[in-house]
Design a protein around this motif. Structure first.
Motif, PDB file in Angstrom:
ATOM      1  N   ASP A 191     -16.024 -27.272 -32.423  1.00 18.12           N
ATOM      2  CA  ASP A 191     -16.556 -27.551 -33.760  1.00 18.12           C
ATOM      3  C   ASP A 191     -16.833 -26.253 -34.513  1.00 18.12           C
ATOM      4  O   ASP A 191     -16.509 -26.135 -35.704  1.00 18.12           O
ATOM      5  CB  ASP A 191     -17.828 -28.385 -33.637  1.00 18.12           C
ATOM      6  N   PHE A 192     -17.419 -25.286 -33.839  1.00 13.63           N
ATOM      7  CA  PHE A 192     -17.649 -23.986 -34.473  1.00 13.63           C
ATOM      8  C   PHE A 192     -16.327 -23.372 -34.928  1.00 13.63           C
ATOM      9  O   PHE A 192     -16.200 -22.872 -36.047  1.00 13.63           O
ATOM     10  CB  PHE A 192     -18.341 -23.035 -33.499  1.00 13.63           C
ATOM     11  N   ALA A 193     -15.335 -23.390 -34.042  1.00 13.85           N
ATOM     12  CA  ALA A 193     -14.041 -22.787 -34.374  1.00 13.85           C
ATOM     13  C   ALA A 193     -13.390 -23.490 -35.556  1.00 13.85           C
ATOM     14  O   ALA A 193     -12.809 -22.842 -36.437  1.00 13.85           O
ATOM     15  CB  ALA A 193     -13.123 -22.827 -33.155  1.00 13.85           C
ATOM     16  N   ALA A 224     -11.007 -22.908 -28.832  1.00 16.32           N
ATOM     17  CA  ALA A 224     -11.113 -21.868 -29.858  1.00 16.32           C
ATOM     18  C   ALA A 224      -9.883 -21.820 -30.750  1.00 16.32           C
ATOM     19  O   ALA A 224      -9.966 -21.464 -31.921  1.00 16.32           O
ATOM     20  CB  ALA A 224     -11.327 -20.510 -29.195  1.00 16.32           C
ATOM     21  N   GLY A 225      -8.717 -22.144 -30.214  1.00 17.80           N
ATOM     22  CA  GLY A 225      -7.493 -22.140 -31.007  1.00 17.80           C
ATOM     23  C   GLY A 225      -7.192 -20.778 -31.596  1.00 17.80           C
ATOM     24  O   GLY A 225      -7.253 -19.762 -30.905  1.00 17.80           O
ATOM     25  N   ASP A 226      -6.894 -20.742 -32.883  1.00 21.18           N
ATOM     26  CA  ASP A 226      -6.520 -19.471 -33.510  1.00 21.18           C
ATOM     27  C   ASP A 226      -7.729 -18.586 -33.804  1.00 21.18           C
ATOM     28  O   ASP A 226      -7.577 -17.486 -34.350  1.00 21.18           O
ATOM     29  CB  ASP A 226      -5.710 -19.699 -34.788  1.00 21.18           C
ATOM     30  N   LYS A 227      -8.930 -19.020 -33.418  1.00 19.27           N
ATOM     31  CA  LYS A 227     -10.137 -18.205 -33.572  1.00 19.27           C
ATOM     32  C   LYS A 227     -10.551 -17.544 -32.255  1.00 19.27           C
ATOM     33  O   LYS A 227     -11.649 -16.997 -32.140  1.00 19.27           O
ATOM     34  CB  LYS A 227     -11.294 -19.067 -34.094  1.00 19.27           C
ATOM     35  N   ALA A 267      -6.303 -10.699 -28.061  1.00 17.10           N
ATOM     36  CA  ALA A 267      -6.878  -9.442 -27.583  1.00 17.10           C
ATOM     37  C   ALA A 267      -6.420  -8.257 -28.427  1.00 17.10           C
ATOM     38  O   ALA A 267      -6.713  -7.112 -28.092  1.00 17.10           O
ATOM     39  CB  ALA A 267      -6.502  -9.217 -26.125  1.00 17.10           C
ATOM     40  N   SER A 268      -5.711  -8.548 -29.508  1.00 19.53           N
ATOM     41  CA  SER A 268      -5.188  -7.457 -30.345  1.00 19.53           C
ATOM     42  C   SER A 268      -5.331  -7.805 -31.831  1.00 19.53           C
ATOM     43  O   SER A 268      -6.222  -7.299 -32.519  1.00 19.53           O
ATOM     44  CB  SER A 268      -3.732  -7.146 -29.996  1.00 19.53           C
ATOM     45  N   ASP A 269      -4.473  -8.675 -32.334  1.00 14.80           N
ATOM     46  CA  ASP A 269      -4.480  -8.993 -33.771  1.00 14.80           C
ATOM     47  C   ASP A 269      -5.802  -9.627 -34.215  1.00 14.80           C
ATOM     48  O   ASP A 269      -6.388  -9.232 -35.233  1.00 14.80           O
ATOM     49  CB  ASP A 269      -3.327  -9.938 -34.117  1.00 14.80           C
ATOM     50  N   ASN A 270      -6.259 -10.636 -33.478  1.00 12.64           N
ATOM     51  CA  ASN A 270      -7.492 -11.330 -33.877  1.00 12.64           C
ATOM     52  C   ASN A 270      -8.708 -10.396 -33.901  1.00 12.64           C
ATOM     53  O   ASN A 270      -9.458 -10.381 -34.883  1.00 12.64           O
ATOM     54  CB  ASN A 270      -7.758 -12.522 -32.961  1.00 12.64           C
ATOM     55  N   PRO A 271      -8.959  -9.638 -32.843  1.00 12.45           N
ATOM     56  CA  PRO A 271     -10.130  -8.757 -32.889  1.00 12.45           C
ATOM     57  C   PRO A 271     -10.034  -7.662 -33.938  1.00 12.45           C
ATOM     58  O   PRO A 271     -11.039  -7.307 -34.553  1.00 12.45           O
ATOM     59  CB  PRO A 271     -10.212  -8.190 -31.464  1.00 12.45           C
ATOM     60  N   ARG A 272      -8.840  -7.133 -34.165  1.00 10.96           N
ATOM     61  CA  ARG A 272      -8.707  -6.115 -35.214  1.00 10.96           C
ATOM     62  C   ARG A 272      -8.982  -6.723 -36.587  1.00 10.96           C
ATOM     63  O   ARG A 272      -9.612  -6.109 -37.439  1.00 10.96           O
ATOM     64  CB  ARG A 272      -7.313  -5.482 -35.174  1.00 10.96           C
ATOM     65  N   GLU A 273      -8.485  -7.949 -36.806  1.00 10.14           N
ATOM     66  CA  GLU A 273      -8.753  -8.619 -38.082  1.00 10.14           C
ATOM     67  C   GLU A 273     -10.236  -8.875 -38.254  1.00 10.14           C
ATOM     68  O   GLU A 273     -10.792  -8.707 -39.342  1.00 10.14           O
ATOM     69  CB  GLU A 273      -7.973  -9.922 -38.152  1.00 10.14           C
ATOM     70  N   LEU A 274     -10.890  -9.293 -37.173  1.00  8.81           N
ATOM     71  CA  LEU A 274     -12.320  -9.583 -37.234  1.00  8.81           C
ATOM     72  C   LEU A 274     -13.135  -8.339 -37.577  1.00  8.81           C
ATOM     73  O   LEU A 274     -14.023  -8.380 -38.435  1.00  8.81           O
ATOM     74  CB  LEU A 274     -12.790 -10.147 -35.891  1.00  8.81           C
ATOM     75  N   VAL A 275     -12.815  -7.215 -36.946  1.00  9.32           N
ATOM     76  CA  VAL A 275     -13.666  -6.029 -37.049  1.00  9.32           C
ATOM     77  C   VAL A 275     -13.218  -5.058 -38.126  1.00  9.32           C
ATOM     78  O   VAL A 275     -14.060  -4.467 -38.820  1.00  9.32           O
ATOM     79  CB  VAL A 275     -13.730  -5.307 -35.682  1.00  9.32           C
TER      80      VAL A 275
END
Length: 277
Positions: A191-193, A224-227, A267-275
């Motif tokens: 639900d959060f995701a 979590a899916g794409d999140k 472990a690459s694209d998602n965390p870089r986008e987040l931070v």
């Protein structure tokens, strides 16, 4: 790859290596960078020094525990003004940490007060505390920084998420929600995701969470899916070196049938986008 959660010495707890040693491990492993986390102090100065020396994207932040000032707008303002990107709500000083018997500074110094910090609505808060939380969140929104839930309870995470959305904070990360604290269920994580929160799974959970199974971690990843954000949360002498820990997490989940390219992006694209984006 970019690791959003790693610990290094100096620290009040034993660590597998000092800042420069951990940074060298990431460089040798071909990582683009990492987020340096400390439970007791801001890591911004340490991270900036590592970034200058190594050329990696090394990012610092602050966990809002008592030694770092608690839920303190001044500490947050100083962190963000000096280039910090990540704000964790209480971890070692969260009431969930005490209730679960997880490590706290007062374990090492018994003369310290064992009282804990909390976020409404689980425990009563004074008007001043509510004002401080509101200003902390306003500062995070102003600097477009990352808000992490730390070791808050599930109810507190929900309250914090609602407060964050009301201020247009878009970089919201559930800190290892399937860990012992806050021990969220799969449906709640999903639900959060679905509402836009990023969801962290850490390699630490593979080795140091007694009630966790690899199959359950895979369920969390699917929820979590794409999140999804995969991180190491390593640095303990009893864990592998952080880059290897994160790669082992990917291998473990891929071995359960999850798509490797999606895991690697987490472990690459998602965390870089987040931070960083």
């Amino acid at each position: 790859m970019f690791d959003v959660h790693v610990h290094a010495a100096p620290d009040v707890m034993d660590r597998i290596g000092y800042d420069d040693q951990i940074c060298a491990e990431y460089a040798a492993a071909g990582f683009s960078g990492f987020v340096l986390k400390g439970h007791q102090e801001s890591t911004v100065g340490r991270a900036r020094a590592l970034a200058r020396a190594s050329g990696l994207d090394v990012v610092g932040g602050i966990a809002l525990n008592r030694p770092a000032g608690g839920i303190n707008p001044s500490s947050v303002a100083a962190t963000l003004q000096s280039g910090g990107r990540v704000i964790w709500f209480p971890t070692a000083d969260a009431h969930t940490q005490e209730a679960a018997g997880l490590p706290r500074l007062s374990d090492l110094q018994p003369r310290l007060n064992r009282s804990t910090l909390s976020t409404p609505p689980v425990l009563a808060a004074t008007e001043q505390q509510l004002d401080d939380i509101a200003l902390v969140l306003d500062l995070i929104a102003e600097f477009d920084a990352v808000l992490c839930t730390g070791h808050l309870s599930g109810d507190e995470c929900r309250w914090l998420f609602e407060q964050a959305r009301s201020r247009n904070i878009t970089r919201f990360l559930l800190t290892h929600p399937s860990y012992t604290v806050p021990a969220m269920g799969i449906s709640e994580i999903a639900d959060f995701a679905a509402q836009g929160a990023y969801v962290e799974i850490t390699a630490y959970q593979l080795w140091h969470q007694p009630e966790m199974t690899n199959a359950l971690l895979a369920e969390v990843a699917r929820a979590a899916g794409d999140k999804l954000i995969l991180a190491s949360d390593a640095g303990q002498p009893t864990s592998p070196q952080p880059p290897r820990a994160l790669r082992e997490l990917i291998e473990t989940l891929a071995g359960l049938g999850l798509d490797r390219s999606w895991l690697e992006a987490s472990a690459s694209d998602n965390p870089r986008e987040l931070v960083l984006s």
